[in-house]
Design an enzyme around this catalytic site. Structure first.
Site, PDB file in Angstrom:
ATOM      1  N   VAL A  29       0.858  -1.204   0.000  1.00 18.96           N
ATOM      2  CA  VAL A  29       0.000   0.000   0.000  1.00 18.96           C
ATOM      3  C   VAL A  29       0.882   1.238   0.000  1.00 18.96           C
ATOM      4  O   VAL A  29       1.805   1.342   0.803  1.00 18.96           O
ATOM      5  CB  VAL A  29      -0.943   0.098   1.228  1.00 18.96           C
ATOM      6  CG1 VAL A  29      -2.286  -0.526   0.976  1.00 18.96           C
ATOM      7  CG2 VAL A  29      -0.327  -0.412   2.488  1.00 18.96           C
ATOM      8  N   HIS A  30       0.576   2.158  -0.905  1.00 18.19           N
ATOM      9  CA  HIS A  30       1.326   3.417  -0.901  1.00 18.19           C
ATOM     10  C   HIS A  30       0.533   4.578  -1.475  1.00 18.19           C
ATOM     11  O   HIS A  30       1.029   5.696  -1.518  1.00 18.19           O
ATOM     12  CB  HIS A  30       2.627   3.257  -1.698  1.00 18.19           C
ATOM     13  CG  HIS A  30       2.412   3.211  -3.183  1.00 18.19           C
ATOM     14  ND1 HIS A  30       1.963   2.096  -3.830  1.00 18.19           N
ATOM     15  CD2 HIS A  30       2.564   4.159  -4.135  1.00 18.19           C
ATOM     16  CE1 HIS A  30       1.861   2.334  -5.128  1.00 18.19           C
ATOM     17  NE2 HIS A  30       2.207   3.587  -5.340  1.00 18.19           N
ATOM     18  N   ARG A  31      -0.706   4.341  -1.952  1.00 21.75           N
ATOM     19  CA  ARG A  31      -1.480   5.434  -2.550  1.00 21.75           C
ATOM     20  C   ARG A  31      -1.810   6.478  -1.490  1.00 21.75           C
ATOM     21  O   ARG A  31      -2.199   6.110  -0.364  1.00 21.75           O
ATOM     22  CB  ARG A  31      -2.812   4.928  -3.113  1.00 21.75           C
ATOM     23  CG  ARG A  31      -2.680   3.998  -4.256  1.00 21.75           C
ATOM     24  CD  ARG A  31      -2.422   4.711  -5.560  1.00 21.75           C
ATOM     25  NE  ARG A  31      -1.920   3.748  -6.524  1.00 21.75           N
ATOM     26  CZ  ARG A  31      -1.087   4.029  -7.508  1.00 21.75           C
ATOM     27  NH1 ARG A  31      -0.660   5.255  -7.690  1.00 21.75           N
ATOM     28  NH2 ARG A  31      -0.683   3.101  -8.331  1.00 21.75           N
ATOM     29  N   ASP A  56      -2.544  -1.612  -3.741  1.00 28.03           N
ATOM     30  CA  ASP A  56      -3.148  -0.473  -4.429  1.00 28.03           C
ATOM     31  C   ASP A  56      -2.257  -0.028  -5.586  1.00 28.03           C
ATOM     32  O   ASP A  56      -2.438   1.045  -6.148  1.00 28.03           O
ATOM     33  CB  ASP A  56      -3.445   0.680  -3.457  1.00 28.03           C
ATOM     34  CG  ASP A  56      -2.214   1.179  -2.712  1.00 28.03           C
ATOM     35  OD1 ASP A  56      -1.075   0.809  -3.081  1.00 28.03           O
ATOM     36  OD2 ASP A  56      -2.393   1.959  -1.752  1.00 28.03           O
TER      37      ASP A  56
END
Ligand code: UD1
Length: 359
Positions: free
Chosen positions: A204-206, A279
């Site tokens: 996850v990094h959005r 994501d």
């Protein structure tokens, strides 16, 4: 014009896309320079990919680094303008949808240098995503639009892109995966991480999942519940480290948080996962080709072919919706179909078009 074509890359997902294109361009005898903007700069986010993918060292690293969108884009533009004025290339090739892509397209276009965009036409139709803005602007400024997936052709047609600019070439990120899939060593990374039984991989990094503390808490709640039933490994992107740590990711007994992995280690880990939760855009594509169930922690995707042809299911980040949807998806057997032209030869097709304009 110097006649050289300048390929501009900046962040992690660019490197797997550029590697096969730059290699094919050089093989076809096109004078090619590689410029790294320095948007990503850590060993684990940048250098390791060049080493593992056998990419040549960039001819130039602009060292731009991090910042707010305005500052980073402005710094990128100033540095890229200086470079283009001194190199005077015949064409600038940009990749994907990151701020480096946008900045390079804007600068080249104002200097009347033709722009070629690799991975054109993808649309999430969600303008709250910075990448969507980058895609729209980059495509509208580009002289050559290299499309990875048929929906891209439809989107560009709807937006009025001239047909002569558009080339359906397939997916260079999948060229890289196909090149390396037979040498991946899942046993080694599994043993290093102590994974003897079933596991899932999470990325996850959005901004929509990690910038807002409330969103980070929702993500951690999803991981907490899923990890009650299956061990999860999270190679953590630096962007989410602060909020996800504050939300308690490090305290989940079934979740192993590790530093970002190199390309080969990451793909090896994914290749034997029971499920991937992500994501990322590229990982939706890679899991489709590998046939690994992919649960996307977003409400939309710019890569719908991974849903229609692949293993991808969109579940968002609301735990009450995402958890049952994730379980249903994990239990459903999917037999993915390979999207058209994801055959490992996109880089050569792109280089053949670039060769025509280099003559
Ligand atoms: C960028 C791209 C995103 C892509 C992602 C892949 C844009 C708008 N976003 O997001 O589309 O999916 O890369 O990783 O271009 N940082 C480090 N080390 C690094 C690089 C970044 O610690 O080598 C940290 C910094 O705190 C930085 C933050 O990560 O402020 C965000 O980096 P940035 O390049 O702005 O965006 P990403 O979130 O990485």
């Amino acid at each position: 014009m110097s006649g050289e074509q300048l390929h501009i890359v900046g962040a992690r997902p660019n490197f797997m896309k550029a590697a096969p294109v730059v290699a094919a361009a050089r093989e076809q005898g096109i004078p090619t320079q590689l410029v790294h903007t320095g948007q990503h700069y850590d060993q684990a986010m940048s250098h390791i990919f060049f080493e593992q993918l056998g990419m040549p060292e960039p001819d130039l690293n602009l060292g731009v680094g991090s910042g707010s969108h305005a500052k980073q884009t402005a710094d990128l533009m100033v540095a890229i303008e200086k470079t283009l004025l001194s190199c005077n290339p015949s064409c600038v090739v940009v990749y994907g949808d990151i701020n480096s892509t946008l900045a390079a397209a804007l600068v080249a276009s104002k200097l009347h240098i033709p722009v070629a965009h690799v991975e054109a036409g993808l649309r999430s139709f969600d303008r709250t995503m910075p990448e969507e803005v980058n895609r729209i602007v980059t495509d509208s400024l580009s002289d050559l639009l290299f499309v990875t997936s048929p929906e891209g052709l439809v989107n560009l047609g709807t937006e009025g892109a001239a047909a002569f600019k558009v080339h359906f070439v397939g997916n260079p990120m999948i060229d890289t995966l196909k090149r390396f899939v037979s040498v991946l060593e899942p046993g080694q990374i599994r043993s290093e991480l102590g994974l003897s039984s079933e596991y899932g991989v999470v990325t996850v990094h959005r901004p929509s999942n990690v910038d807002d503390p409330a969103a980070a808490e929702r993500i951690v709640e999803i991981l907490r519940q899923v990890s009650d039933r299956i061990r999860l490994v999270v190679p953590l992107h630096p962007r989410g480290r602060g909020t996800l740590t504050d939300a308690g990711i490090m305290d989940l007994p079934g979740v192993l948080v590790i530093d970002p992995l190199g390309y080969l280690e990451f793909m090896a880990l994914v290749s034997q996962a029971s499920v991937v939760m992500t994501d990322s855009g590229g990982i939706q594509e890679e899991t489709t080709v590998l046939g690994i169930p992919c649960i996307t922690l977003r409400d939309n995707t710019e890569r719908p072919i991974t849903v229609s042809h692949g293993t991808n299911v969109l579940v968002g980040n609301n735990p009450q919706v995402a958890i049952p949807a994730a379980w249903a998806a994990i239990q459903k057997k999917v037999d993915p179909q390979e999207p058209p032209l994801w055959d490992g030869h996109a880089g050569e097709r792109i280089a053949s078009v670039l060769l025509q304009i280099s003559i």
